[in-house]
Design a protein around this motif. Sequence first.
Motif, PDB file in Angstrom:
ATOM      1  N   PRO A  84      10.502  23.324  -6.611  1.00 65.65           N
ATOM      2  CA  PRO A  84       9.425  22.431  -7.060  1.00 65.65           C
ATOM      3  C   PRO A  84       8.167  23.193  -7.482  1.00 65.65           C
ATOM      4  CG  PRO A  84       9.730  22.265  -4.673  1.00 65.65           C
ATOM      5  CD  PRO A  84      10.873  23.078  -5.203  1.00 65.65           C
ATOM      6  N   GLU A  85       8.041  24.433  -6.991  1.00 66.93           N
ATOM      7  CA  GLU A  85       6.844  25.222  -7.328  1.00 66.93           C
ATOM      8  C   GLU A  85       6.755  25.537  -8.818  1.00 66.93           C
ATOM      9  OE1 GLU A  85       9.262  25.989  -5.261  1.00 66.93           O
ATOM     10  OE2 GLU A  85       9.900  28.073  -5.446  1.00 66.93           O
ATOM     11  N   LEU A  86       7.860  25.323  -9.566  1.00 68.05           N
ATOM     12  CA  LEU A  86       7.819  25.550 -11.018  1.00 68.05           C
ATOM     13  C   LEU A  86       6.722  24.707 -11.666  1.00 68.05           C
ATOM     14  CD1 LEU A  86      11.648  25.616 -11.843  1.00 68.05           C
ATOM     15  CD2 LEU A  86      10.037  27.556 -11.856  1.00 68.05           C
ATOM     16  N   ILE A  87       6.448  23.551 -11.073  1.00 68.41           N
ATOM     17  CA  ILE A  87       5.391  22.685 -11.614  1.00 68.41           C
ATOM     18  C   ILE A  87       4.033  23.371 -11.526  1.00 68.41           C
ATOM     19  CG2 ILE A  87       4.099  20.548 -11.156  1.00 68.41           C
ATOM     20  CD1 ILE A  87       6.668  19.103 -10.875  1.00 68.41           C
ATOM     21  N   ASN A  88       3.816  24.108 -10.444  1.00 71.74           N
ATOM     22  CA  ASN A  88       2.556  24.856 -10.324  1.00 71.74           C
ATOM     23  C   ASN A  88       2.549  26.083 -11.241  1.00 71.74           C
ATOM     24  OD1 ASN A  88       3.016  24.029  -7.009  1.00 71.74           O
ATOM     25  ND2 ASN A  88       1.152  23.405  -8.046  1.00 71.74           N
ATOM     26  N   GLN A  89       3.697  26.741 -11.277  1.00 70.67           N
ATOM     27  CA  GLN A  89       3.738  28.021 -11.987  1.00 70.67           C
ATOM     28  C   GLN A  89       3.735  27.859 -13.501  1.00 70.67           C
ATOM     29  OE1 GLN A  89       7.281  29.562 -10.201  1.00 70.67           O
ATOM     30  NE2 GLN A  89       6.281  30.032  -8.251  1.00 70.67           N
ATOM     31  N   ASP A  90       4.395  26.830 -13.988  1.00 66.81           N
ATOM     32  CA  ASP A  90       4.580  26.696 -15.433  1.00 66.81           C
ATOM     33  C   ASP A  90       4.663  25.218 -15.807  1.00 66.81           C
ATOM     34  OD1 ASP A  90       5.101  27.207 -18.047  1.00 66.81           O
ATOM     35  OD2 ASP A  90       7.129  28.013 -17.747  1.00 66.81           O
ATOM     36  N   PRO A  91       3.544  24.495 -15.691  1.00 64.18           N
ATOM     37  CA  PRO A  91       3.611  23.035 -15.850  1.00 64.18           C
ATOM     38  C   PRO A  91       4.112  22.572 -17.215  1.00 64.18           C
ATOM     39  CG  PRO A  91       1.317  23.783 -15.762  1.00 64.18           C
ATOM     40  CD  PRO A  91       2.171  24.950 -15.385  1.00 64.18           C
TER      41      PRO A  91
END
Lengths: 122, 486, 447
Positions: A84-91
């Motif tokens: 889910p951290e992909l949203i923070n890393q590369d929205p």
Amino acid sequence: MYPNNLKYSKEHEWVDLESKKIGITHYAQESLGDVVFVELPEVGAEFEVGDSLGVVESVKAVSDVYSPVSGKVTAVNEALLDNPELINQDPYGEGWIVEMEITGGEEDLLSAEEYERLIKEE
Amino acid sequence: MKEKLIFEKSTPGRKAYSLPPIDTPEVELTTLLPEEIIRQEPAQLPELSEVDVVRHFTRLSQMNYGVDTGFYPLGSCTMKYNPKINENMSRLPGFALAHPYQPEELSQGALKLMYDLSEILSEIAGMDKFTLQPAAGAHGEFTGILIIKAYHQHRGDKKRTKVIIPDSAHGTNPATASLCGFETIEIKSNAHGLVDLEELKKLVGEDTAALMLTNPNTLGLFEKEIIAIADIVHEAGGLLYYDGANMNAIMGYARPGDMGFDVVHYNLHKTFATPHGGGGPGAGPVGVKQFLAPYLPKPVVEYDDEKQKYFFDYNRPHSIGRVKAFYGNFGVAVKAYTYILALGAAGLKEASEIAVLNANYLKTILQGKYHVPFDQVCKHEFIISPEKRVKEKGIKTLDIAKRLVDYGFHPPTVYFPLIVEEAMMIEPTETETQETLDAFAQALIDICQEALDNPEILHNAPHSTHVSRFDEATAARKPILRWKKN
Amino acid sequence: MRFVPHTLKEKEEMLKTIGITSTDELFRDIPEEIRLKKGLNLPTGLDEITLQKEIETLAGNNAHLNDYISFLGAGAYDHYRPSIIDHLLLRSEFYTAYTPYQPEISQGTLQAIFEFQTLICELTGMDVANASVYDGASALAEAVLMAVTQTRKNKVLISSTVHPEYREVVKTYAWPRGIEILELPYQEGLTDLSILDEHISQDVGAVVIQNPNFFGSIEKVKEIAELTHQHKALLIACVDPISLGLLEAPGNLGADIVVGEGQSLGLPVSFGGPYLGFMATREKYLRRLPGRIVGIAKDRLDREGFVLTLQAREQHIRREKASSNICSNQALCALAATIYLSTLGKQGMREVAMQCLTKSNYAKQILKEIEGVEVAFPQNYTFKEFVLKLSEPVSSVNQRLLKHKILGGLDLGKFYPELENHMLLCVTETRSREDIDLLKRVWEGVQ
């Protein structure tokens, strides 16, 4: 922060009218903080503008993802279930949420410039 | 200091228990149970000696901070001292070992206690009738809002689908309204942190079921316009629900019943000094005005004048039903009852008096060192936030809270209420001395100075504990929620 | 007694610091017309000696299990409580703490809850458990809400062999949400598969059973699970944790949500509370599980510890969108259960269960020899409770027993009108053969 090729909703989602992908904006991911869980819709589900198509949870907050357009879900980003951290890393890239067959609602979306003005007011 | 998990300390064959032999005639297990329902794999429970178990949990206790360890100014939680006699009284065999289904004639002491406590709670809150069934504050809210729903429905008034809740309210309020099938309408607080009357007038209508209010509110401020608020809601046909989380501020000074509230809940673990237990058990009795009494959960304890005995009244056709098996957290009620009898009328009033004195004293000392968003007389708690010059050093409320741990204090409630940025909500309670308050204020002031001189020390706080700040994001992304054998 | 420490001098100093002369000034924001003019109409406070006497007098007016030989169960059980439990619960770092919001100074509570979650998973054969809820009945109600949300189906079938008060609580929770609850009649003391088959459909979100059921009988869980799953509903099983020392884990029988009352795990009967509701489920339903959950985390120096996790499910964050409004748990009761299960361990749990099974079956055998007494539902297997059919009212037998300081069983007619003259008896490991034999002799009037 707010790519010009994308369109934006007042509820802080972005739409790529070319790839038909939808996600949440840099501003949205930043105010949520570390995203820990994403609830995705089923492929084939239909939504009107403003319907909740999913949920994004961080450690201390939770937010609905409101559909910025009307249409039918053609794909969901399953990578978010494990990362889910992909949203923070590369929205705007790896952190996309759904892909939709758009049937309407594009006309009310904001340009990057209009959206930036909106978040300055918030 | 890290304590291994109890499972990691297990040694097959070790025993900490002692049971009598089975003295009835021996029978083959398979004659009593069919093979296919007998457990194939025994549950993997740990095997230890008695002293192992005692040491394990004693060590765990040493990793905790409680009111008995030190000052615990957790706003909205009323972490006052828990008198020891309460523990003894709730453990008397006549209470702890009384079976809930034993005959009423043989339970008159327990029933009288429940009846008397209900009457006392009615007097303190200015209500007419109480139930002790709800197990916690949130459970009380659920019960109270359901009573309101039942009342409207019973009158055939089905349009009332909305519950109005201030933006400063506890999260349980809107969650409760939803659980009871209502839509939540949020009302914004005005510049003084109070309910905005004009806004309220606009929001109420024939769809208003209730207004849920905490008074004093979560900012520690008394809703001065409460009479007008009650009138507006009542005129629209709605009812008033009182969240009793902050009752410790006004005992003997004012009563929700006199303010116009129709339903209230208490938190016995806050106001009446029953221990919080690391998160429970609490108790959330609910009181109502007479016209709502028929809807209370059943059974209700009553007294039969003729037979001169207490009894459970199950014959309540309009009751919302049960919210819990049996009669509520009786053991908690015993502690609250003991506490109330110890203090008496004057003692309860003094508790509120000193709780409010302590809060205002602490607020006065901190003024000028911290930002005080609502600069007026507070009740039992108040809000501060870091000053601009501190925030500019990249310091957040969380950093200050964690640094307080190094100074030997439990941090206040942080980031609540949601309407104040970087809020710290401080509730000292009446059981703390002036020296303690001075020491706590000094710690906050010193931390403020540290923030300006050496912010890093705050960012990495706490330093004195055997574990420091956790990566909660990873914990939630890849949850490990139980131990497993390798 | 008073618990405020202020001397008069200190109070004056504090008032001076604030800049006022009397604490009355701190209450002037309360409007005159609602300020309480007269004092509260309550007695004056008591000194410790008088207080203790007064409370002890009340307690003395109750029968209790040290004074009576009890055969009463029905959801509140007289089990062995190792002495160490109360001593450890009285460690005041445990009982005077609040919810572990600050994990750095709450590792004791957090680790104990983590251990509790593990123990409940082990007992039930499930993947995840929460930190507990109010009691068995509210755990069952929360499970129903959870299943309805998960399946998006609004109809729930509940067996009438589930504890009557639990069913009432389920109905209370279901009513405001418009959930349809249908009670299935029992046959011969069991949930009847053909009746279940008749009522189950694709509209049903959950089937609710209790095992062993309210009559003490062991249900056909596996068959019920199969039928439930055929219709894409979830099976909610409410279980007696003591029975799991001997009975197959409900997780292995097909239950999707397992709940139960944890009072048997080291808590006194305490006139009905405080008790302990436990809830466990499969990994895939984790996000729907209400209440607190503790998980492992690493600190900034990579040291392992415990935190409250998955909090975005809960009311303080989700507010009106939360699936439950629960805010607290029964932490101290869960701690008691954790200590209990650690004390009894793998062998002890089996032994306790074995004792309940053996002794209660012995009682069942000898009591049916009494004239006018027969075993109701004789073909059923029972664990620690069983039903007897009498030829006279239950109350008249119980009156005779009470004279000999014996608490007889529950009059089932109270909850099931068709079961007039039926008594539900409970025999646990705390009863000896002598107790059971005495019960028989007194019942027969021999003693």
